[in-house]
Design an enzyme around this catalytic site. Structure first.
Site, PDB file in Angstrom:
ATOM      1  N   ASP A  27      14.388   6.073 -26.084  1.00  0.00           N
ATOM      2  CA  ASP A  27      13.135   6.657 -26.560  1.00  0.00           C
ATOM      3  C   ASP A  27      12.228   5.648 -27.251  1.00  0.00           C
ATOM      4  O   ASP A  27      11.778   5.861 -28.376  1.00  0.00           O
ATOM      5  CB  ASP A  27      13.431   7.816 -27.520  1.00  0.00           C
ATOM      6  CG  ASP A  27      14.392   8.833 -26.927  1.00  0.00           C
ATOM      7  OD1 ASP A  27      14.298   9.088 -25.724  1.00  0.00           O
ATOM      8  OD2 ASP A  27      15.235   9.358 -27.676  1.00  0.00           O
ATOM      9  N   GLU A 189       8.393  16.659 -21.993  1.00  0.00           N
ATOM     10  CA  GLU A 189       8.734  16.202 -23.343  1.00  0.00           C
ATOM     11  C   GLU A 189       8.240  14.775 -23.539  1.00  0.00           C
ATOM     12  O   GLU A 189       7.612  14.181 -22.666  1.00  0.00           O
ATOM     13  CB  GLU A 189      10.256  16.265 -23.538  1.00  0.00           C
ATOM     14  CG  GLU A 189      11.027  15.400 -22.556  1.00  0.00           C
ATOM     15  CD  GLU A 189      12.525  15.612 -22.600  1.00  0.00           C
ATOM     16  OE1 GLU A 189      12.993  16.447 -23.390  1.00  0.00           O
ATOM     17  OE2 GLU A 189      13.238  14.937 -21.834  1.00  0.00           O
TER      18      GLU A 189
END
Length: 496
Positions: A27, A189
């Site tokens: 991420d 997302e």
């Protein structure tokens, strides 16, 4: 300071196939200040949380700290396996660094900290309430309005949602509203909102963080939308290919100092037989960006060359630990101190959320060797961990070395070794070539006054995400089983 004997060779590797930040650094989010780039990653249950990196070229990264390193930011040991800190965003605005993230094991809302110096101190955490979801992003409009864009868990605003916020007071200025649902794939997302020219671009991931992961984009004349989907979505995916890097997604764009653009994103390196096994978690990769005349980007995944892997040796000369060190079960002050005669003293500590007080580092490579030197007599273990239900460990108890394994509900002593002798022992584990269809074998050895002995090899597939599940990768750590264990030195060597 710890001693780092890293050696970067002149051999350069493909950025499309090799990460720039190796081993369980998912991420990625990036910002630039002048000629320097700053990058953060998710850290989940491990503390200190949110590793922070700096680079001047996007391929050579130095870890300069961990942002969440105090109890008023993230409580060490409080999160269970695959809980804790999800998907941070780092931004720089009006002379200040901001980092926003989600602590899924903490108070509901989004966690916010800031600092004028990226090396800290970072502020105490502020929780922005009313934002139910994960993956928050920060962006500022021309009038100074700050927008938090996030992945909403509320049915009324499912998908990508947005809200105006007052960062100084840590409050939302309105109810969240739905921004974009993505292209129709599962799990929209990881949003990041940024401006280029007259357009605001909304970058997200879809398809789930497994093999279907994909990067998609939309744009608008306003940061609040409405957003138009890119005509060539998905912009980037490795799904349904045999490319050695898979699960590519959760990206962030950055404008470079020379006006060019780049993208950081996560990917995995699966190996072995079907279904293929990835063991080091999701890692950080970099790609170049080219913009067409209509203002849409094209991903150039092989636009950079990255350095070959390197290792380290640490003999813990103090006064503090290198930022690579993390623990899943407790804060360092609860179980570790520097020994007056060298090394560190590790104290046995009560497990929190079943995780031990483990002095750990992330496994970074496909093939590697890790060695820990401990003073004898000792009661200690060297563990390779995915989570508390999936680990292998060499244990030294009552002068005898043995290998133990935990695979789901099954816990077994795999190999016993004869009595150890001498004043110290070297515990060694190596990620070696597989003898079956797994990604690797984990080979365990000990060395004492009588020489080096191999204890056995275990199939590495059982310490993979495909078996264990979750979002993390392997870590390698040392802990005391009883009393105090003196750790003299560790070394990590890539074998690729």
């Amino acid at each position: 300071m710890s001693i780092d004997q890293s050696i970067i060779t002149e051999r350069m590797l493909s950025a499309a196939e090799h990460p720039v930040i190796r081993g369980f650094h998912p991420d990625p989010s990036i910002c630039r200040v002048g000629d320097d780039y700053y990058l953060v990653n998710s850290s989940f249950e491990y503390s200190p949380g949110v590793p922070l990196w700096r680079s001047s070229d996007l391929v050579n990264w130095t870890q300069i700290g961990n942002i969440l390193d105090r109890a008023d930011q993230f409580s060490a040991g409080a999160a269970g396996s695959n809980g804790g800190i999800y998907a941070p965003t780092i931004r720089h605005h009006d002379g200040r660094f901001w980092m926003i993230t989600t602590n899924v094991s903490g108070e509901p809302g989004q966690l916010l900290v800031s600092a004028t110096n990226p090396q800290g101190p970072w502020s105490a955490a502020v929780i922005i309430p009313g934002l139910n979801g994960i993956d928050p992003d920060l962006a500022w409009g021309d009038d100074g309005t700050c927008y938090v864009t996030f992945c909403s868990n509320d049915p009324e605003t499912s998908g990508i949602a947005q809200v105006r916020v007052d960062l100084e007071h840590g409050i939302a200025l309105e109810a969240p509203r739905r921004l974009w649902q993505g292209t129709g794939l599962a799990y929209p997302e990881g949003p990041h909102l940024f401006r280029r020219g007259e357009w605001w671009y909304l970058l997200i991931s879809e398809g789930g963080t497994e093999r279907g992961h994909a990067i998609t984009m939309a744009r608008s004349r306003s940061p609040q939308g409405p957003f138009e989907s890119a005509p060539n979505n998905p912009l980037f995916s490795r799904r349904s290919t045999t490319f050695p890097t898979q699960n590519t997604g959760h990206a962030d764009f950055i404008e470079c100092a020379d006006g060019s653009w780049a993208m950081v994103y996560l990917g995995v390196r699966p190996r072995g037989g079907t279904p293929l096994f990835h063991v080091n978690g999701r890692e950080t990769f970099v790609a170049k960006i080219e913009w067409d005349r209509s203002g849409w980007p094209t991903i150039v995944p092989d636009g950079f060359a990255v350095p070959a892997p390197h290792g380290f040796t640490d003999d813990f000369t103090g006064p503090g630990l290198a930022p690579r060190w993390i623990s899943p079960g407790a804060g360092f002050s609860d179980f570790l101190s520097f020994h007056p005669e060298g090394g560190v003293a590790l104290r046995a500590a009560a497990a929190i959320n079943e995780a031990p007080a483990l002095l750990s580092v992330r496994a970074q490579d496909e093939r590697w060797r890790f060695t820990a030197v401990l003073e004898l007599p000792t009661a200690a273990g060297l563990r390779v961990r995915m989570d508390e239900r999936h680990w292998y460990e060499i244990r030294v108890v009552d002068g005898v070395a043995q290998v133990q394994a935990q695979i789901g509900p099954v816990h077994n002593v795999v190999v016993d070794q004869q009595q150890l002798s001498g004043s110290s022992v070297e515990l060694m584990v190596e990620a070696a070539d597989p003898t079956s269809n797994g990604p690797d074998d984990l080979s365990f050895s000990v060395a004492d006054a009588t020489g080096t002995r191999e204890l056995g090899r275990l199939d590495g597939r059982y310490l993979s995400t495909e078996v264990a599940g979750g979002f993390t990768g392997r870590t390698i750590g040392v802990h005391a089983l009883d009393g105090v264990a003196r750790l003299l030195r560790v070394s990590y060597e890539p074998l690729e």
